[in-house]
Design a protein around this motif. Sequence first.
Motif, mmCIF file in Angstrom:
data_model
loop_
_atom_site.group_PDB
_atom_site.id
_atom_site.type_symbol
_atom_site.label_atom_id
_atom_site.label_comp_id
_atom_site.label_asym_id
_atom_site.label_seq_id
_atom_site.Cartn_x
_atom_site.Cartn_y
_atom_site.Cartn_z
ATOM 1 N N TRP A 7 49.683 14.462 -23.209
ATOM 2 C CA TRP A 7 48.864 15.517 -22.590
ATOM 3 C C TRP A 7 49.168 15.733 -21.112
ATOM 4 C CZ3 TRP A 7 44.085 12.859 -25.149
ATOM 5 C CH2 TRP A 7 44.064 13.181 -26.506
ATOM 6 N N LEU A 141 48.033 11.438 -33.073
ATOM 7 C CA LEU A 141 46.584 11.629 -33.042
ATOM 8 C C LEU A 141 45.799 10.498 -33.687
ATOM 9 C CD1 LEU A 141 45.917 15.452 -33.474
ATOM 10 C CD2 LEU A 141 46.183 14.101 -31.396
ATOM 11 N N TYR A 164 43.538 9.171 -30.053
ATOM 12 C CA TYR A 164 43.889 10.406 -29.327
ATOM 13 C C TYR A 164 43.241 11.598 -30.019
ATOM 14 C CZ TYR A 164 47.328 7.756 -26.699
ATOM 15 O OH TYR A 164 47.925 6.842 -25.866
ATOM 16 N N HIS A 167 39.608 11.996 -29.034
ATOM 17 C CA HIS A 167 39.454 12.626 -27.709
ATOM 18 C C HIS A 167 39.826 14.114 -27.761
ATOM 19 C CE1 HIS A 167 38.475 8.982 -25.578
ATOM 20 N NE2 HIS A 167 39.592 8.387 -25.929
ATOM 21 N N TRP A 168 40.891 14.404 -28.495
ATOM 22 C CA TRP A 168 41.348 15.795 -28.594
ATOM 23 C C TRP A 168 40.243 16.691 -29.184
ATOM 24 C CZ3 TRP A 168 44.910 19.230 -27.196
ATOM 25 C CH2 TRP A 168 44.993 20.416 -27.921
ATOM 26 N N TRP A 169 39.702 16.236 -30.326
ATOM 27 C CA TRP A 169 38.710 17.057 -31.014
ATOM 28 C C TRP A 169 37.381 17.099 -30.273
ATOM 29 C CZ3 TRP A 169 39.852 20.735 -34.103
ATOM 30 C CH2 TRP A 169 41.041 20.659 -34.836
ATOM 31 N N ILE A 206 43.403 18.270 -20.913
ATOM 32 C CA ILE A 206 43.621 19.134 -22.091
ATOM 33 C C ILE A 206 43.389 20.605 -21.725
ATOM 34 C CG2 ILE A 206 42.756 19.686 -24.417
ATOM 35 C CD1 ILE A 206 42.282 16.594 -24.750
#
Length: 493
Positions: A7, A141, A164, A167-169, A206
Amino acid sequence: MTTMPNWLKQRAFLTPERTAVRDRERAKTFAELYEASATWARRLAAAGVREGDIVAILMKNRIEMIEIVHALFLLGARALLQNVRLTSYELGWQLDDSGARLVIADEELAGRLGGDGRVMTTSALAALSEVDVLLKETLELDETATIMYTSGTTGTPKGVLQTYGNHWWSAVGSALNLGLHEGDCWLAAVPLFHISGLSIAMRSVIYGMPMYIQPSFDPKEANALIMNGTVTIMSVVAAMLQRMVAELGEARYPDTFRCMLLGGGPAPRPLLETCKEKGIPVYQTYGMTETSSQIVTLAPEYSLTKLGSAGKPLFPAELCIMQDGKQAAPYEAGEIVVKGPNVTKGYLHRPEATERAIRGGWFYTGDIGYVDEDGFLYVLDRRSDLIISGGENVYPAEIEAVLLSHPDVEEAGVTGIDDDTWGQVPCAFVVLKKGAAADEHGLKQFCRERLAKYKVPARIYFVDALPRNAAQKLLRRELKTLIPEAEKRASRL
Ligand code: ATP
Ligand code: MG
């Protein structure tokens, strides 16, 4: 397995000149943040850190802490974020439980870990020569990115694996609810070692959005940053918001300030009412370490009509209430159960706890709540703190909220004590405000006017302080140990 570009590297490539992070003295762009992180990564490699290692971080909120988290990502190592308020014993326990290889600690905190050979101060790390190491350009992910121990409010803390993807979602779910505006800047006054703080750092990279870091919460500076338009979103717990509202006085926030994200625990109704009067855009939210920050949040258009609700699940998540193995009807209380790509895959080294918590793809939170006919969540309390009195469910949080609305009460905690007739009865522990004169009889009367008879505390004990953990959360399971002290005190009066 889904792979993405790292990221920070991607962000430094896409928008290198944008501000990534600021504090009172400094600002860094994404390009500078990446360079600094890459440098730390090469020093961490010199300290022996390899892919898959767990590396603890014991640091206060500052830019370097974010750099070191990203540095570990660049090495494929896992960051264990430790609460700086923990005792030496608690910190050491987490290190042993997790099997951490190294601890990177602030100068003034390193001493807390005494002779532990794994501790390295940030300045010692900064003094290492960089070694040439291949930095990971991608991330997977479903790999673990960070580990955080739960607060230990209901029992022994558990190490939560945050991937990951989690955190992404979490970041995506938040943006789909709150939107992302030109000029947004998120204030991190909550600790970065909690998911409430770390999730701001994840959103920053992000989204390509600047964040502002406070080393420790400063209500005056926070209000000034909102007033001058620097900050547009802020994450708070109720106690922080209370102090900001008091400091604000008659002033009103400008329109540039669009979200006060309030979570971490129950929101006192009087505070919500005051914020409503003052036009403060409070968004109540419900989440936990295991859901990598918010999972249920009250969308802006309902902040007034559904006051007191924690809202609806974020777009990628689902929520249901389970009672006796069945889905509960609207308004029927039961365990809050959630599902979503931001929910943990489990606890570190605890397969049984993981199996107990995650069943059929759903995560059982251990919290009790209900949903109304429109699907809005109302959080009642922790399942483990529920008092069953004469067959009726009694929620300590409800009684505490009533006691806290009394002008003489500073703090209140409620727990069940054994009773021959009712099985259990609620019993309250109260810290009075300085100089306040309320007595047991008066407070019981106050409760009788506001609560059903079976909810009125059978006893109210006056104490000097309530037991709290390092996250400042009330430890209800320890309240009973205060009884002898409170009785001695009462007999002196
Ligand atoms: P442990 O799991 O070790 O007992 P903890 O649950 O206190 O510790 P956290 O993950 O920091 O650790 O806190 C999450 C908990 O905080 C939730 O499970 C819930 O009990 C409480 N909480 C969070 N948001 C709200 C809310 N809006 N209303 C009421 N309680 C909340
Ligand atoms: Mg918990």
